[in-house]
Write a protein that holds these residues in place. Structure first.
Motif, mmCIF file in Angstrom:
data_model
loop_
_atom_site.group_PDB
_atom_site.id
_atom_site.type_symbol
_atom_site.label_atom_id
_atom_site.label_comp_id
_atom_site.label_asym_id
_atom_site.label_seq_id
_atom_site.Cartn_x
_atom_site.Cartn_y
_atom_site.Cartn_z
ATOM 1 N N GLU A 1 39.865 19.337 47.520
ATOM 2 C CA GLU A 1 38.345 19.684 47.799
ATOM 3 C C GLU A 1 37.811 20.910 47.355
ATOM 4 O O GLU A 1 36.736 21.014 47.257
ATOM 5 N N LEU A 2 38.728 21.907 47.117
ATOM 6 C CA LEU A 2 38.392 23.287 46.611
ATOM 7 C C LEU A 2 39.326 23.757 45.801
ATOM 8 O O LEU A 2 40.777 23.749 46.052
ATOM 9 N N VAL A 3 39.035 24.281 44.696
ATOM 10 C CA VAL A 3 39.810 24.833 43.765
ATOM 11 C C VAL A 3 39.220 26.282 43.509
ATOM 12 O O VAL A 3 38.323 26.678 43.116
ATOM 13 N N MET A 4 40.211 27.286 43.834
ATOM 14 C CA MET A 4 40.151 28.621 43.606
ATOM 15 C C MET A 4 40.903 29.090 42.288
ATOM 16 O O MET A 4 41.893 29.146 42.274
ATOM 17 N N GLY A 5 39.919 29.419 41.250
ATOM 18 C CA GLY A 5 40.799 29.492 40.024
ATOM 19 C C GLY A 5 40.781 31.018 39.638
ATOM 20 O O GLY A 5 40.636 31.882 40.699
ATOM 21 N N SER A 6 41.212 31.680 38.689
ATOM 22 C CA SER A 6 41.683 32.858 38.297
ATOM 23 C C SER A 6 40.717 33.359 37.334
ATOM 24 O O SER A 6 40.114 32.593 36.580
ATOM 25 N N VAL A 7 40.664 34.658 37.284
ATOM 26 C CA VAL A 7 39.690 35.281 35.906
ATOM 27 C C VAL A 7 40.734 36.421 35.368
ATOM 28 O O VAL A 7 41.722 37.011 35.940
ATOM 29 N N LEU A 8 40.306 36.662 34.039
ATOM 30 C CA LEU A 8 40.760 37.879 33.462
ATOM 31 C C LEU A 8 39.516 38.976 32.844
ATOM 32 O O LEU A 8 38.756 38.033 32.291
ATOM 33 N N PRO A 9 39.475 40.136 33.140
ATOM 34 C CA PRO A 9 38.383 40.950 32.468
ATOM 35 C C PRO A 9 38.701 40.817 31.054
ATOM 36 O O PRO A 9 39.919 40.729 30.544
ATOM 37 N N ASP A 10 37.461 40.807 30.437
ATOM 38 C CA ASP A 10 37.412 40.678 28.870
ATOM 39 C C ASP A 10 38.438 41.711 28.230
ATOM 40 O O ASP A 10 37.948 42.955 28.103
ATOM 41 N N ALA A 11 39.379 41.395 27.714
ATOM 42 C CA ALA A 11 40.234 42.590 26.994
ATOM 43 C C ALA A 11 39.608 43.397 25.922
ATOM 44 O O ALA A 11 40.089 44.227 25.454
ATOM 45 N N ARG A 12 38.577 42.475 25.427
ATOM 46 C CA ARG A 12 37.809 43.099 24.183
ATOM 47 C C ARG A 12 37.069 44.715 24.654
ATOM 48 O O ARG A 12 36.763 45.401 23.739
ATOM 49 N N SER A 13 36.764 44.643 25.887
ATOM 50 C CA SER A 13 36.105 45.961 26.700
ATOM 51 C C SER A 13 37.387 46.653 27.225
ATOM 52 O O SER A 13 36.710 47.650 27.992
ATOM 53 N N LEU A 14 38.398 46.628 27.058
ATOM 54 C CA LEU A 14 39.524 47.391 27.928
ATOM 55 C C LEU A 14 40.613 47.668 27.037
ATOM 56 O O LEU A 14 40.957 47.190 25.752
ATOM 57 N N THR A 15 41.200 49.115 27.293
ATOM 58 C CA THR A 15 42.464 49.502 26.611
ATOM 59 C C THR A 15 43.541 48.298 27.145
ATOM 60 O O THR A 15 43.471 48.045 28.271
ATOM 61 N N PRO A 16 44.650 48.473 26.327
ATOM 62 C CA PRO A 16 45.747 47.827 27.069
ATOM 63 C C PRO A 16 46.266 48.255 28.228
ATOM 64 O O PRO A 16 46.766 47.570 28.954
ATOM 65 N N ASP B 1 47.631 39.418 41.731
ATOM 66 C CA ASP B 1 48.693 38.235 41.708
ATOM 67 C C ASP B 1 47.572 36.907 41.511
ATOM 68 O O ASP B 1 47.097 36.444 42.207
ATOM 69 N N LEU B 2 47.859 36.646 40.005
ATOM 70 C CA LEU B 2 47.045 35.326 39.786
ATOM 71 C C LEU B 2 47.974 34.159 39.487
ATOM 72 O O LEU B 2 47.506 33.130 38.774
ATOM 73 N N GLY B 3 49.202 33.847 40.014
ATOM 74 C CA GLY B 3 49.648 32.778 40.042
ATOM 75 C C GLY B 3 49.271 31.676 41.011
ATOM 76 O O GLY B 3 48.321 32.089 41.911
ATOM 77 N N ASP B 4 49.944 30.467 40.988
ATOM 78 C CA ASP B 4 49.375 29.438 41.968
ATOM 79 C C ASP B 4 49.659 29.926 43.436
ATOM 80 O O ASP B 4 50.730 30.716 43.801
ATOM 81 N N GLY B 5 48.682 29.777 44.130
ATOM 82 C CA GLY B 5 48.669 30.276 45.683
ATOM 83 C C GLY B 5 48.164 31.638 45.885
ATOM 84 O O GLY B 5 48.187 32.068 46.844
ATOM 85 N N HIS B 6 47.612 32.226 45.030
ATOM 86 C CA HIS B 6 46.935 33.534 44.934
ATOM 87 C C HIS B 6 45.880 33.397 45.992
ATOM 88 O O HIS B 6 45.413 32.420 46.404
ATOM 89 N N GLU B 7 45.364 34.788 46.564
ATOM 90 C CA GLU B 7 44.345 34.745 47.580
ATOM 91 C C GLU B 7 43.152 35.418 47.220
ATOM 92 O O GLU B 7 42.169 35.845 47.728
ATOM 93 N N HIS B 8 42.874 35.295 45.829
ATOM 94 C CA HIS B 8 41.576 35.911 45.266
ATOM 95 C C HIS B 8 40.875 34.837 44.955
ATOM 96 O O HIS B 8 40.772 33.694 44.777
ATOM 97 N N VAL B 9 39.492 35.197 45.133
ATOM 98 C CA VAL B 9 38.089 34.303 45.249
ATOM 99 C C VAL B 9 37.244 34.907 43.977
ATOM 100 O O VAL B 9 36.752 36.006 44.016
ATOM 101 N N PHE B 10 36.930 34.144 43.084
ATOM 102 C CA PHE B 10 36.294 34.602 42.068
ATOM 103 C C PHE B 10 35.084 33.329 41.908
ATOM 104 O O PHE B 10 35.249 32.216 41.447
ATOM 105 N N GLY B 11 33.678 33.842 42.078
ATOM 106 C CA GLY B 11 32.632 32.802 41.711
ATOM 107 C C GLY B 11 32.674 32.437 40.332
ATOM 108 O O GLY B 11 31.918 31.213 40.036
ATOM 109 N N ALA B 12 33.238 33.162 39.299
ATOM 110 C CA ALA B 12 33.293 32.857 37.907
ATOM 111 C C ALA B 12 34.280 31.456 37.696
ATOM 112 O O ALA B 12 34.261 30.947 36.482
ATOM 113 N N ASN B 13 34.989 31.124 38.823
ATOM 114 C CA ASN B 13 36.119 30.092 38.594
ATOM 115 C C ASN B 13 36.201 29.531 39.903
ATOM 116 O O ASN B 13 37.207 29.635 40.370
ATOM 117 N N LEU B 14 35.619 28.604 40.228
ATOM 118 C CA LEU B 14 35.311 28.069 41.647
ATOM 119 C C LEU B 14 34.952 26.515 41.319
ATOM 120 O O LEU B 14 34.151 26.328 40.718
#
Length: 293
Positions: free
Chosen positions: A122-137, A148-161
């Motif tokens: 009933e709740l999915v906490m997805g992951s995000v990546l900052p746009d690589a086009r605006s970052l150096t490697p 840590d963006l693997g399954d079971g991570h503890e991050h919350v992102f409104g962009a992927n919820l």
């Protein structure tokens, strides 16, 4: 006739005319994939909060996307307004997916949430990546090293919820917070004992700008983690009196879920763990352009 279930998508926007078209193009691809692979329908609403640019025109140019205009200047109120609009008007939705106007969702984004729903999550906490086009490697590598963006991570992102309408209503929805309204919602849902899943893989790509629409949000976190100085030319959308939030005591912290005083039940944790294995097997496809219908 059996009615098709409906997925609702909430996209808050504040002066995002530059990035909103690309956001809606990728969202359309996800909607098309949803229609192709499942019985679900989709409704999407962009909440135009205190916009003074051409964001409304970008929404009008995207077929099938609903627009809701408010003047709150508050992301918590904007997300809540969008959710209420989808839940209380037109065809009611049974699941809410949230992203941001400066973000690009993957093709399977909505299908993955439907699969989670079918497993009783009933709740999915997805992951995000900052746009690589605006970052150096090196900058991207530095950000990844701290997340840590693997399954079971503890991050919350409104962009992927994603959240079921049932769980959303049970906890009272998004609070009118100017910041971390997503973390607050997740904390309450987990404390209520709903089955949740922190999903890695297929991240949403979000803007790598260093000054965002809310001081202290993802852009501030990104800037602090890259150890960049505070820009002296802050855009007006932060507000005349707005200041980026200082680093929390002990150094900058990720936008993570604070463990609740009443953690999810063992049954919820077990269900989430079993679902993780099955969700990792979900099929993936490359994105392509299309139109909303």
């Amino acid at each position: 006739m059996i009615e098709r279930p409906v997925m609702g998508v909430v996209v808050p926007a504040r002066d995002e005319e530059a990035l909103l078209p690309e956001c809606l193009e990728h969202l359309q691809v996800a909607v098309d994939e949803l229609h192709r692979r499942t019985r679900w329908r989709a409704r999407a609403v962009v909440v135009l909060d205190s916009c003074t640019d051409g964001s409304a025109g970008a929404v009008a140019a995207a077929a099938g996307v609903e627009a809701l205009t408010i003047s709150a200047g508050n992301v918590g109120l904007a997300r809540a307004a969008g959710a209420d609009h989808l839940l209380r008007t037109g065809v009611a939705v049974s699941w809410l997916a949230c992203t941001d106007a400066d973000s690009r969702v993957p093709r399977s984004w909505l299908c993955d949430q439907v699969e989670a729903h079918s497993l009783g999550i009933e709740l999915v906490m997805g992951s995000v990546l900052p746009d690589a086009r605006s970052l150096t490697p090196a900058q991207l590598a530095a950000w990844l090293a701290r997340h840590d963006l693997g399954d079971g991570h503890e991050h919350v992102f409104g962009a992927n919820l994603g959240i079921s309408a049932r769980a959303y209503a049970h906890v009272g929805g998004f609070a009118p917070l100017p910041l971390h309204e997503d973390v607050d919602l997740v904390r309450r849902v987990r404390a209520a004992g709903f089955v949740w899943h922190a999903r890695g893989g297929d991240p949403v790509i979000t803007s790598a700008r260093r000054v965002g629409r809310a001081a202290g949000g993802f852009a501030t976190d990104l800037r602090l983690r890259l150890a960049e100085p505070v820009p002296t030319d802050r855009p007006a959308e932060l507000g005349a009196d707005a200041q980026p939030a200082p680093a929390p005591a002990g150094g900058p912290q990720p936008l993570s879920v604070v463990p609740s005083a009443e953690p999810p039940s063992s049954q919820a944790r077990s269900s989430s763990s079993q679902a993780s294995v099955r969700l990792r097997a979900s099929s993936r496809a490359d994105s392509a352009s299309s139109r909303v219908s």
